[in-house]
Scaffold this motif. Structure first.
Motif, mmCIF file in Angstrom:
data_model
loop_
_atom_site.group_PDB
_atom_site.id
_atom_site.type_symbol
_atom_site.label_atom_id
_atom_site.label_comp_id
_atom_site.label_asym_id
_atom_site.label_seq_id
_atom_site.Cartn_x
_atom_site.Cartn_y
_atom_site.Cartn_z
ATOM 1 N N GLN A 102 0.861 -1.295 -0.003
ATOM 2 C CA GLN A 102 -0.093 0.008 0.033
ATOM 3 C C GLN A 102 0.851 1.216 0.048
ATOM 4 O O GLN A 102 0.703 2.294 -0.644
ATOM 5 N N SER A 103 2.094 1.366 0.676
ATOM 6 C CA SER A 103 3.131 2.265 0.636
ATOM 7 C C SER A 103 3.276 2.587 -0.644
ATOM 8 O O SER A 103 3.691 3.742 -1.083
ATOM 9 N N ILE A 104 3.848 1.571 -1.214
ATOM 10 C CA ILE A 104 4.406 1.553 -2.619
ATOM 11 C C ILE A 104 3.408 2.323 -3.709
ATOM 12 O O ILE A 104 3.549 3.080 -4.557
ATOM 13 N N MET A 105 2.287 1.647 -3.444
ATOM 14 C CA MET A 105 0.915 2.113 -4.399
ATOM 15 C C MET A 105 0.795 3.840 -4.203
ATOM 16 O O MET A 105 0.597 4.324 -5.207
ATOM 17 N N ALA A 106 0.990 4.192 -3.091
ATOM 18 C CA ALA A 106 0.857 5.460 -2.689
ATOM 19 C C ALA A 106 1.852 6.439 -3.181
ATOM 20 O O ALA A 106 1.698 7.681 -3.198
ATOM 21 N N LEU A 107 3.009 6.013 -3.620
ATOM 22 C CA LEU A 107 4.041 6.948 -4.264
ATOM 23 C C LEU A 107 3.638 7.332 -5.822
ATOM 24 O O LEU A 107 2.836 6.724 -5.988
ATOM 25 N N ASN A 108 4.363 8.469 -5.921
ATOM 26 C CA ASN A 108 4.305 8.841 -7.179
ATOM 27 C C ASN A 108 4.526 7.999 -8.405
ATOM 28 O O ASN A 108 5.579 7.496 -8.228
ATOM 29 N N PRO A 109 3.602 7.853 -9.509
ATOM 30 C CA PRO A 109 3.826 6.703 -10.534
ATOM 31 C C PRO A 109 5.239 6.807 -11.163
ATOM 32 O O PRO A 109 5.804 5.913 -11.450
ATOM 33 N N ARG A 110 5.671 8.199 -11.379
ATOM 34 C CA ARG A 110 6.959 8.342 -11.989
ATOM 35 C C ARG A 110 8.443 7.797 -11.118
ATOM 36 O O ARG A 110 9.260 7.293 -11.643
ATOM 37 N N HIS A 111 8.171 7.520 -9.925
ATOM 38 C CA HIS A 111 9.091 7.025 -9.111
ATOM 39 C C HIS A 111 9.239 5.427 -8.972
ATOM 40 O O HIS A 111 10.159 5.027 -8.277
ATOM 41 N N LYS A 112 8.408 4.992 -9.689
ATOM 42 C CA LYS A 112 8.301 3.438 -9.616
ATOM 43 C C LYS A 112 8.480 2.675 -11.147
ATOM 44 O O LYS A 112 7.827 3.008 -12.055
ATOM 45 N N ALA A 132 -2.425 -2.260 -13.311
ATOM 46 C CA ALA A 132 -2.829 -2.144 -14.788
ATOM 47 C C ALA A 132 -3.275 -0.738 -14.998
ATOM 48 O O ALA A 132 -3.154 -0.061 -16.107
ATOM 49 N N ILE A 133 -3.888 -0.104 -14.069
ATOM 50 C CA ILE A 133 -4.471 1.073 -14.340
ATOM 51 C C ILE A 133 -3.292 2.212 -14.328
ATOM 52 O O ILE A 133 -3.094 2.988 -15.213
ATOM 53 N N GLU A 134 -2.417 1.990 -13.402
ATOM 54 C CA GLU A 134 -1.085 2.912 -13.072
ATOM 55 C C GLU A 134 -0.280 2.814 -14.331
ATOM 56 O O GLU A 134 0.325 3.730 -14.685
ATOM 57 N N LYS A 135 0.086 1.581 -14.578
ATOM 58 C CA LYS A 135 1.306 1.278 -15.521
ATOM 59 C C LYS A 135 0.720 0.538 -16.772
ATOM 60 O O LYS A 135 1.478 0.659 -17.846
ATOM 61 N N GLY A 136 -0.314 0.236 -16.690
ATOM 62 C CA GLY A 136 -0.812 -0.559 -18.145
ATOM 63 C C GLY A 136 -0.484 -1.928 -18.008
ATOM 64 O O GLY A 136 0.320 -2.570 -17.158
#
Length: 471
Positions: A367-377, A406-410
Protein backbone atom coordinates in the motif's frame (compact mmCIF):
# COMPACT_ATOMS: atom_id res chain seq x y z
CA UNK A 1 50.12 60.68 1.86
CA UNK A 2 52.40 58.61 -0.35
CA UNK A 3 50.72 56.08 -2.66
CA UNK A 4 51.77 52.44 -2.20
CA UNK A 5 51.24 49.35 -4.37
CA UNK A 6 48.25 47.24 -3.39
CA UNK A 7 50.39 44.17 -2.64
CA UNK A 8 53.01 45.95 -0.53
CA UNK A 9 51.09 46.32 2.73
CA UNK A 10 51.75 43.73 5.41
CA UNK A 11 48.92 42.18 7.49
CA UNK A 12 50.08 44.36 10.38
CA UNK A 13 49.77 47.48 8.19
CA UNK A 14 46.27 46.42 7.11
CA UNK A 15 45.07 45.87 10.69
CA UNK A 16 46.59 49.21 11.67
CA UNK A 17 44.79 50.95 8.79
CA UNK A 18 41.46 49.31 9.71
CA UNK A 19 41.88 50.37 13.34
CA UNK A 20 42.72 53.94 12.26
CA UNK A 21 39.67 54.02 9.97
CA UNK A 22 37.33 52.67 12.68
CA UNK A 23 38.72 55.13 15.22
CA UNK A 24 38.03 57.93 12.75
CA UNK A 25 34.42 56.74 12.23
CA UNK A 26 33.80 56.39 15.98
CA UNK A 27 35.22 59.81 16.79
CA UNK A 28 33.53 61.61 13.92
CA UNK A 29 36.88 63.02 12.83
CA UNK A 30 38.16 63.16 9.24
CA UNK A 31 41.33 61.51 7.97
CA UNK A 32 42.89 61.02 4.56
CA UNK A 33 43.75 57.56 3.18
CA UNK A 34 45.30 56.82 -0.19
CA UNK A 35 43.45 54.59 -2.69
CA UNK A 36 45.65 51.58 -1.96
CA UNK A 37 44.95 51.77 1.77
CA UNK A 38 41.22 52.08 1.15
CA UNK A 39 41.36 48.99 -1.07
CA UNK A 40 43.04 47.04 1.71
CA UNK A 41 40.46 48.16 4.27
CA UNK A 42 37.61 47.19 1.90
CA UNK A 43 39.21 43.81 1.25
CA UNK A 44 39.54 43.25 5.00
CA UNK A 45 35.78 43.72 5.49
CA UNK A 46 34.93 41.64 2.40
CA UNK A 47 36.97 38.71 3.69
CA UNK A 48 34.94 38.90 6.89
CA UNK A 49 31.73 39.17 4.79
CA UNK A 50 30.94 42.50 6.43
CA UNK A 51 29.48 43.89 3.23
CA UNK A 52 27.76 46.95 4.71
CA UNK A 53 30.97 48.10 6.35
CA UNK A 54 32.79 47.61 3.03
CA UNK A 55 30.14 49.75 1.32
CA UNK A 56 30.49 52.50 3.93
CA UNK A 57 34.24 52.54 3.36
CA UNK A 58 33.66 52.79 -0.39
CA UNK A 59 31.33 55.76 0.04
CA UNK A 60 33.93 57.55 2.16
CA UNK A 61 36.77 56.54 -0.20
CA UNK A 62 34.98 57.79 -3.33
CA UNK A 63 34.31 61.05 -1.49
CA UNK A 64 38.08 61.48 -1.15
CA UNK A 65 39.00 59.96 -4.57
CA UNK A 66 36.06 60.65 -6.92
CA UNK A 67 38.14 59.88 -10.03
CA UNK A 68 39.42 56.47 -8.90
CA UNK A 69 38.10 53.92 -11.38
CA UNK A 70 39.10 51.03 -9.11
CA UNK A 71 36.92 52.36 -6.28
CA UNK A 72 33.99 53.06 -8.61
CA UNK A 73 34.24 49.54 -10.06
CA UNK A 74 34.55 48.01 -6.59
CA UNK A 75 31.40 49.80 -5.42
CA UNK A 76 29.51 48.81 -8.58
CA UNK A 77 30.39 45.18 -7.90
CA UNK A 78 29.21 45.39 -4.31
CA UNK A 79 25.94 46.98 -5.36
CA UNK A 80 25.26 43.96 -7.60
CA UNK A 81 25.34 41.88 -4.41
CA UNK A 82 22.57 44.12 -3.05
CA UNK A 83 20.76 43.93 -6.43
CA UNK A 84 20.95 47.71 -6.86
CA UNK A 85 21.41 47.37 -10.58
CA UNK A 86 20.54 50.92 -11.64
CA UNK A 87 23.10 52.47 -9.28
CA UNK A 88 25.69 49.91 -10.34
CA UNK A 89 25.17 50.71 -14.04
CA UNK A 90 25.60 54.43 -13.31
CA UNK A 91 28.89 53.85 -11.48
CA UNK A 92 30.21 51.74 -14.35
CA UNK A 93 29.38 54.54 -16.79
CA UNK A 94 31.40 56.95 -14.61
CA UNK A 95 34.30 54.52 -14.53
CA UNK A 96 34.16 53.99 -18.31
CA UNK A 97 34.31 57.76 -18.89
CA UNK A 98 37.53 57.83 -16.85
CA UNK A 99 39.08 54.60 -18.15
CA UNK A 100 37.33 53.36 -21.34
CA UNK A 101 39.56 50.31 -21.80
CA UNK A 102 39.40 48.83 -18.28
CA UNK A 103 38.02 45.30 -18.87
CA UNK A 104 36.76 45.08 -15.28
CA UNK A 105 34.04 47.56 -16.31
CA UNK A 106 32.81 45.28 -19.11
CA UNK A 107 33.00 42.16 -16.97
CA UNK A 108 30.86 43.74 -14.25
CA UNK A 109 28.43 45.12 -16.82
CA UNK A 110 28.11 41.62 -18.22
CA UNK A 111 27.49 40.28 -14.69
CA UNK A 112 24.72 42.83 -14.28
CA UNK A 113 23.00 41.70 -17.46
CA UNK A 114 23.30 38.06 -16.38
CA UNK A 115 21.71 38.90 -13.01
CA UNK A 116 18.81 40.44 -14.95
CA UNK A 117 18.55 37.37 -17.23
CA UNK A 118 19.72 39.39 -20.26
CA UNK A 119 22.25 36.92 -21.63
CA UNK A 120 22.30 38.31 -25.17
CA UNK A 121 23.22 41.77 -23.89
CA UNK A 122 25.88 40.28 -21.61
CA UNK A 123 27.50 38.52 -24.57
CA UNK A 124 27.40 41.71 -26.65
CA UNK A 125 29.23 43.61 -23.89
CA UNK A 126 31.93 40.96 -23.68
CA UNK A 127 32.25 40.74 -27.47
CA UNK A 128 32.90 44.50 -27.54
CA UNK A 129 35.43 44.14 -24.72
CA UNK A 130 37.31 41.41 -26.63
CA UNK A 131 37.56 43.69 -29.68
CA UNK A 132 39.10 46.61 -27.78
CA UNK A 133 41.09 44.74 -25.11
CA UNK A 134 44.76 43.80 -25.22
CA UNK A 135 45.39 40.18 -26.20
CA UNK A 136 46.68 39.55 -22.69
CA UNK A 137 43.15 40.11 -21.39
CA UNK A 138 41.46 37.72 -23.81
CA UNK A 139 41.80 34.67 -21.56
CA UNK A 140 39.91 36.36 -18.73
CA UNK A 141 37.25 37.69 -21.10
CA UNK A 142 36.59 34.32 -22.74
CA UNK A 143 36.25 32.79 -19.27
CA UNK A 144 33.58 35.41 -18.60
CA UNK A 145 31.84 34.51 -21.87
CA UNK A 146 31.91 30.90 -20.68
CA UNK A 147 30.21 32.02 -17.45
CA UNK A 148 27.39 33.64 -19.41
CA UNK A 149 26.80 30.53 -21.53
CA UNK A 150 26.94 28.35 -18.43
CA UNK A 151 24.28 30.49 -16.76
CA UNK A 152 21.89 29.70 -19.64
CA UNK A 153 22.92 26.01 -19.80
CA UNK A 154 24.67 26.30 -23.19
CA UNK A 155 27.41 23.85 -22.27
CA UNK A 156 28.38 23.27 -25.90
CA UNK A 157 29.35 26.95 -26.09
CA UNK A 158 31.04 26.83 -22.68
CA UNK A 159 33.22 24.06 -24.10
CA UNK A 160 34.11 26.18 -27.12
CA UNK A 161 35.05 29.15 -24.91
CA UNK A 162 37.24 27.05 -22.62
CA UNK A 163 38.81 25.48 -25.71
CA UNK A 164 39.71 28.99 -26.96
CA UNK A 165 41.25 29.86 -23.61
CA UNK A 166 43.36 26.70 -23.66
CA UNK A 167 44.36 27.52 -27.23
CA UNK A 168 45.81 30.78 -25.88
CA UNK A 169 47.28 29.24 -22.75
CA UNK A 170 47.21 25.46 -22.40
CA UNK A 171 48.11 25.71 -18.69
CA UNK A 172 45.20 27.98 -17.71
CA UNK A 173 44.13 26.28 -14.48
CA UNK A 174 40.61 27.68 -14.38
CA UNK A 175 39.83 26.48 -17.90
CA UNK A 176 41.33 23.05 -17.21
CA UNK A 177 39.54 22.74 -13.87
CA UNK A 178 36.16 23.57 -15.40
CA UNK A 179 36.56 21.48 -18.51
CA UNK A 180 35.80 18.03 -17.05
CA UNK A 181 32.23 18.77 -15.96
CA UNK A 182 31.53 20.91 -19.02
CA UNK A 183 32.54 17.97 -21.24
CA UNK A 184 30.26 15.70 -19.22
CA UNK A 185 27.31 18.06 -19.64
CA UNK A 186 27.96 18.85 -23.31
CA UNK A 187 28.77 15.19 -24.17
CA UNK A 188 31.84 16.33 -26.13
CA UNK A 189 33.93 13.35 -25.07
CA UNK A 190 35.72 12.71 -28.37
CA UNK A 191 36.54 16.42 -28.77
CA UNK A 192 37.86 16.47 -25.22
CA UNK A 193 40.17 13.53 -25.88
CA UNK A 194 41.57 15.22 -28.99
CA UNK A 195 41.98 18.55 -27.17
CA UNK A 196 43.75 17.17 -24.12
CA UNK A 197 45.99 14.86 -26.13
CA UNK A 198 47.14 17.96 -28.00
CA UNK A 199 47.83 19.77 -24.73
CA UNK A 200 49.76 16.78 -23.36
CA UNK A 201 51.90 16.56 -26.51
CA UNK A 202 53.31 19.98 -25.54
CA UNK A 203 53.06 19.63 -21.77
CA UNK A 204 53.16 15.97 -20.68
CA UNK A 205 53.27 17.00 -17.00
CA UNK A 206 49.91 18.78 -16.98
CA UNK A 207 48.12 16.68 -14.37
CA UNK A 208 44.86 18.58 -14.93
CA UNK A 209 44.95 17.68 -18.63
CA UNK A 210 45.58 14.02 -17.75
CA UNK A 211 42.66 14.17 -15.30
CA UNK A 212 40.32 15.61 -17.95
CA UNK A 213 41.49 12.96 -20.42
CA UNK A 214 40.69 10.29 -17.83
CA UNK A 215 37.19 11.71 -17.37
CA UNK A 216 36.52 11.64 -21.12
CA UNK A 217 37.68 8.02 -21.38
CA UNK A 218 35.60 7.08 -18.34
CA UNK A 219 32.43 8.62 -19.76
CA UNK A 220 32.97 6.71 -23.01
CA UNK A 221 33.28 3.45 -21.05
CA UNK A 222 36.99 3.13 -21.89
CA UNK A 223 37.91 2.28 -18.32
CA UNK A 224 41.37 0.81 -18.95
CA UNK A 225 42.45 4.03 -20.67
CA UNK A 226 40.83 6.05 -17.89
CA UNK A 227 42.88 4.16 -15.28
CA UNK A 228 46.05 4.83 -17.25
CA UNK A 229 45.27 8.57 -17.41
CA UNK A 230 44.41 8.80 -13.69
CA UNK A 231 47.63 7.00 -12.79
CA UNK A 232 49.57 9.64 -14.73
CA UNK A 233 47.79 12.28 -12.64
CA UNK A 234 48.90 10.75 -9.35
CA UNK A 235 52.42 10.13 -10.65
CA UNK A 236 52.71 13.87 -11.37
CA UNK A 237 50.71 15.11 -8.38
CA UNK A 238 50.80 12.50 -5.62
CA UNK A 239 48.36 14.39 -3.38
CA UNK A 240 45.53 14.65 -5.96
CA UNK A 241 42.87 12.80 -3.97
CA UNK A 242 40.22 13.22 -6.68
CA UNK A 243 42.32 11.24 -9.15
CA UNK A 244 42.60 8.33 -6.70
CA UNK A 245 38.83 8.42 -6.21
CA UNK A 246 38.16 8.52 -9.97
CA UNK A 247 40.70 5.77 -10.59
CA UNK A 248 38.87 3.70 -7.97
CA UNK A 249 35.60 4.24 -9.82
CA UNK A 250 37.22 3.08 -13.07
CA UNK A 251 38.61 -0.06 -11.41
CA UNK A 252 35.14 -0.67 -9.95
CA UNK A 253 33.63 -0.57 -13.44
CA UNK A 254 36.28 -3.10 -14.51
CA UNK A 255 35.17 -5.29 -11.56
CA UNK A 256 38.69 -5.11 -10.14
CA UNK A 257 37.41 -4.47 -6.65
CA UNK A 258 40.65 -4.99 -4.71
CA UNK A 259 42.41 -2.39 -6.86
CA UNK A 260 39.42 -0.06 -6.49
CA UNK A 261 39.67 -0.36 -2.70
CA UNK A 262 43.38 0.49 -2.82
CA UNK A 263 42.61 3.68 -4.77
CA UNK A 264 39.80 4.73 -2.43
CA UNK A 265 42.13 4.15 0.53
CA UNK A 266 44.73 6.42 -1.08
CA UNK A 267 42.04 9.06 -1.65
CA UNK A 268 41.27 8.93 2.08
CA UNK A 269 44.98 9.19 2.89
CA UNK A 270 45.38 12.37 0.84
CA UNK A 271 42.12 14.04 1.83
CA UNK A 272 39.82 14.27 4.78
CA UNK A 273 37.86 11.02 5.19
CA UNK A 274 34.72 11.74 3.14
CA UNK A 275 31.74 9.51 3.81
CA UNK A 276 31.44 8.72 0.07
CA UNK A 277 34.89 7.15 0.06
CA UNK A 278 34.08 4.83 2.97
CA UNK A 279 30.79 4.03 1.25
CA UNK A 280 32.57 3.17 -2.01
CA UNK A 281 34.93 0.82 -0.18
CA UNK A 282 31.88 -0.80 1.43
CA UNK A 283 30.30 -1.38 -1.99
CA UNK A 284 33.50 -3.02 -3.25
CA UNK A 285 33.63 -5.31 -0.22
CA UNK A 286 29.97 -6.17 -0.72
CA UNK A 287 30.78 -7.16 -4.31
CA UNK A 288 33.57 -9.34 -2.90
CA UNK A 289 30.97 -10.91 -0.56
CA UNK A 290 32.89 -9.77 2.52
CA UNK A 291 29.67 -8.56 4.12
CA UNK A 292 30.93 -8.09 7.66
CA UNK A 293 33.80 -5.88 6.53
CA UNK A 294 31.50 -4.02 4.14
CA UNK A 295 29.25 -3.14 7.08
CA UNK A 296 32.28 -1.76 8.93
CA UNK A 297 32.90 0.75 6.15
CA UNK A 298 29.23 1.63 5.73
CA UNK A 299 29.16 2.38 9.46
CA UNK A 300 32.23 4.60 9.06
CA UNK A 301 30.30 6.56 6.43
CA UNK A 302 27.34 6.86 8.81
CA UNK A 303 29.64 8.08 11.60
CA UNK A 304 30.64 11.02 9.40
CA UNK A 305 27.09 11.58 8.12
CA UNK A 306 24.39 10.11 10.40
CA UNK A 307 21.78 10.92 7.72
CA UNK A 308 23.46 8.85 5.00
CA UNK A 309 20.33 6.89 4.10
CA UNK A 310 21.95 4.84 1.33
CA UNK A 311 24.58 3.50 3.75
CA UNK A 312 21.84 2.24 6.08
CA UNK A 313 20.14 0.61 3.10
CA UNK A 314 23.33 -1.12 1.96
CA UNK A 315 23.87 -2.51 5.46
CA UNK A 316 20.36 -3.92 5.14
CA UNK A 317 21.33 -5.43 1.79
CA UNK A 318 24.38 -7.17 3.29
CA UNK A 319 22.16 -8.75 5.94
CA UNK A 320 19.73 -9.73 3.18
CA UNK A 321 22.56 -11.59 1.39
CA UNK A 322 23.13 -13.51 4.63
CA UNK A 323 19.37 -14.11 5.02
CA UNK A 324 19.38 -12.31 8.39
CA UNK A 325 15.98 -10.77 7.76
CA UNK A 326 15.39 -9.12 11.15
CA UNK A 327 18.70 -7.29 10.91
CA UNK A 328 18.02 -6.35 7.30
CA UNK A 329 14.58 -4.92 8.14
CA UNK A 330 16.05 -2.91 11.00
CA UNK A 331 18.42 -1.08 8.64
CA UNK A 332 15.85 -0.74 5.83
CA UNK A 333 13.63 1.04 8.39
CA UNK A 334 16.46 3.42 9.29
CA UNK A 335 16.99 4.25 5.62
CA UNK A 336 13.26 4.70 5.13
CA UNK A 337 12.95 7.13 8.05
CA UNK A 338 15.44 9.38 6.31
CA UNK A 339 13.92 8.91 2.83
CA UNK A 340 10.25 7.88 3.25
CA UNK A 341 9.39 7.98 -0.47
CA UNK A 342 12.27 5.84 -1.70
CA UNK A 343 10.76 2.92 -3.62
CA UNK A 344 13.96 0.86 -3.36
CA UNK A 345 13.90 1.08 0.42
CA UNK A 346 10.22 0.17 0.54
CA UNK A 347 10.89 -2.81 -1.71
CA UNK A 348 13.65 -3.90 0.67
CA UNK A 349 11.06 -3.84 3.45
CA UNK A 350 8.57 -5.78 1.29
CA UNK A 351 11.14 -8.50 0.53
CA UNK A 352 11.99 -8.77 4.23
CA UNK A 353 8.34 -9.09 5.23
CA UNK A 354 7.77 -11.68 2.49
CA UNK A 355 10.73 -13.76 3.61
CA UNK A 356 9.46 -13.64 7.20
CA UNK A 357 5.94 -14.45 5.97
CA UNK A 358 4.59 -11.38 7.73
CA UNK A 359 1.42 -10.97 5.66
CA UNK A 360 -0.03 -7.82 7.25
CA UNK A 361 3.32 -6.00 7.09
CA UNK A 362 3.78 -7.02 3.44
CA UNK A 363 0.32 -5.71 2.54
CA UNK A 364 1.13 -2.43 4.30
CA UNK A 365 4.40 -2.18 2.32
CA UNK A 366 2.44 -2.77 -0.91
CA UNK A 367 0.00 0.00 0.00
CA UNK A 368 2.90 2.36 0.77
CA UNK A 369 4.40 1.68 -2.65
CA UNK A 370 1.02 2.17 -4.33
CA UNK A 371 0.80 5.61 -2.69
CA UNK A 372 4.07 6.80 -4.25
CA UNK A 373 4.24 9.01 -7.31
CA UNK A 374 4.00 6.72 -10.39
CA UNK A 375 7.10 8.36 -11.90
CA UNK A 376 9.19 7.00 -9.02
CA UNK A 377 8.22 3.38 -9.65
CA UNK A 378 9.69 1.04 -12.28
CA UNK A 379 7.10 -0.98 -14.16
CA UNK A 380 8.35 -4.38 -12.99
CA UNK A 381 7.99 -3.62 -9.29
CA UNK A 382 4.35 -4.67 -9.19
CA UNK A 383 5.09 -8.05 -10.75
CA UNK A 384 7.39 -8.87 -7.81
CA UNK A 385 4.90 -7.69 -5.19
CA UNK A 386 2.04 -9.62 -6.76
CA UNK A 387 4.21 -12.75 -6.84
CA UNK A 388 4.95 -12.34 -3.12
CA UNK A 389 1.24 -11.96 -2.32
CA UNK A 390 0.26 -15.04 -4.31
CA UNK A 391 3.04 -17.08 -2.73
CA UNK A 392 1.74 -16.12 0.73
CA UNK A 393 -1.81 -17.05 -0.34
CA UNK A 394 -3.07 -13.44 -0.32
CA UNK A 395 -4.96 -14.03 -3.57
CA UNK A 396 -7.59 -11.30 -3.26
CA UNK A 397 -4.91 -8.75 -2.33
CA UNK A 398 -2.90 -9.88 -5.36
CA UNK A 399 -5.93 -9.33 -7.63
CA UNK A 400 -6.50 -5.85 -6.15
CA UNK A 401 -2.86 -4.96 -6.77
CA UNK A 402 -3.13 -6.28 -10.35
CA UNK A 403 -6.14 -4.00 -10.94
CA UNK A 404 -4.25 -1.00 -9.53
CA UNK A 405 -1.05 -1.76 -11.47
CA UNK A 406 -2.94 -2.17 -14.75
CA UNK A 407 -4.52 1.27 -14.33
CA UNK A 408 -1.29 2.97 -13.25
CA UNK A 409 1.25 1.29 -15.52
CA UNK A 410 -0.84 -0.53 -18.13
CA UNK A 411 -1.08 -4.27 -18.65
CA UNK A 412 2.18 -6.20 -18.56
CA UNK A 413 2.67 -9.55 -20.38
CA UNK A 414 2.77 -11.45 -17.08
CA UNK A 415 -0.38 -9.88 -15.58
CA UNK A 416 -3.00 -12.18 -17.20
CA UNK A 417 -1.08 -15.26 -15.99
CA UNK A 418 -0.67 -13.85 -12.47
CA UNK A 419 -4.38 -13.08 -12.43
CA UNK A 420 -5.19 -16.54 -13.76
CA UNK A 421 -3.05 -18.19 -11.04
CA UNK A 422 -4.84 -16.16 -8.33
CA UNK A 423 -8.27 -17.03 -9.69
CA UNK A 424 -7.45 -20.75 -9.91
CA UNK A 425 -6.29 -20.62 -6.29
CA UNK A 426 -9.61 -19.22 -5.07
CA UNK A 427 -11.63 -21.64 -7.17
CA UNK A 428 -12.84 -19.29 -9.93
CA UNK A 429 -11.81 -21.69 -12.69
CA UNK A 430 -13.93 -20.24 -15.50
CA UNK A 431 -12.55 -16.73 -15.02
CA UNK A 432 -9.06 -18.13 -14.58
CA UNK A 433 -9.26 -19.91 -17.95
CA UNK A 434 -10.49 -16.72 -19.65
CA UNK A 435 -7.45 -14.80 -18.36
CA UNK A 436 -5.15 -17.68 -19.30
CA UNK A 437 -6.44 -17.61 -22.87
CA UNK A 438 -6.00 -13.85 -23.07
CA UNK A 439 -2.45 -14.14 -21.82
CA UNK A 440 -1.62 -16.95 -24.25
CA UNK A 441 -3.01 -15.03 -27.21
CA UNK A 442 -0.83 -11.98 -26.42
CA UNK A 443 2.35 -13.51 -25.03
CA UNK A 444 2.52 -17.31 -25.11
CA UNK A 445 6.06 -17.57 -23.68
CA UNK A 446 5.04 -15.93 -20.40
CA UNK A 447 2.65 -18.72 -19.37
CA UNK A 448 5.42 -20.40 -17.32
CA UNK A 449 4.99 -17.61 -14.74
CA UNK A 450 1.68 -19.21 -13.79
CA UNK A 451 3.28 -22.61 -13.22
CA UNK A 452 5.90 -21.14 -10.87
CA UNK A 453 3.12 -19.90 -8.58
CA UNK A 454 0.71 -22.81 -9.14
CA UNK A 455 2.84 -25.84 -10.13
CA UNK A 456 -0.13 -28.17 -9.62
CA UNK A 457 -1.70 -26.74 -12.79
CA UNK A 458 0.99 -28.40 -14.92
CA UNK A 459 -0.84 -31.70 -14.51
CA UNK A 460 -4.32 -30.30 -15.17
CA UNK A 461 -5.49 -31.80 -18.54
CA UNK A 462 -7.78 -28.85 -19.31
CA UNK A 463 -4.96 -26.34 -18.78
CA UNK A 464 -2.56 -28.49 -20.83
CA UNK A 465 -5.10 -28.67 -23.66
CA UNK A 466 -5.66 -24.90 -23.70
CA UNK A 467 -1.94 -24.21 -23.79
CA UNK A 468 -1.47 -26.71 -26.65
CA UNK A 469 -4.10 -24.84 -28.70
CA UNK A 470 -2.05 -21.62 -28.55
CA UNK A 471 1.33 -23.24 -29.13
Amino acid sequence: MEERDFDEMSPVDIISSVERYEEMVNSGASSFFDVSTFEHIIQYYELKEQWKKALHVLDYAIGQHPFSTSLLIKKAGLLIYYRKFKESFALLEQAEALEPSDIAIFILRSDLYVEKGMHKEALEVLDHAIKIADKGDHEELYLEVADVYEDCDRYDMVFECLKKVLGMNSSNEEALSRMWYVVELSKKFDESIELHKGILDNDPYSYLAWHNLGHAYFDLGMYEKAVEAYEFVTAINESCDLAYRDCGEAYFQLKQYHKAIDQFQLAIEFSKPYEELFFSIGVCLEKLKDYNKARTFYRKAITIDPKYDEAYFRIGETYKREKLWSNALNFYKKALRLMPDNVQYLMGMAVGFYKREDVSALIFACQSIMALNPRHKPKGIYEKLITYLIDLECYLDAIKLLDFAAIEKGEMPSFPFLRSASLFKIGLKKEAIAWLEEGLSNNYAKHKVMFKLAPELKNDPIITSIIEQFK
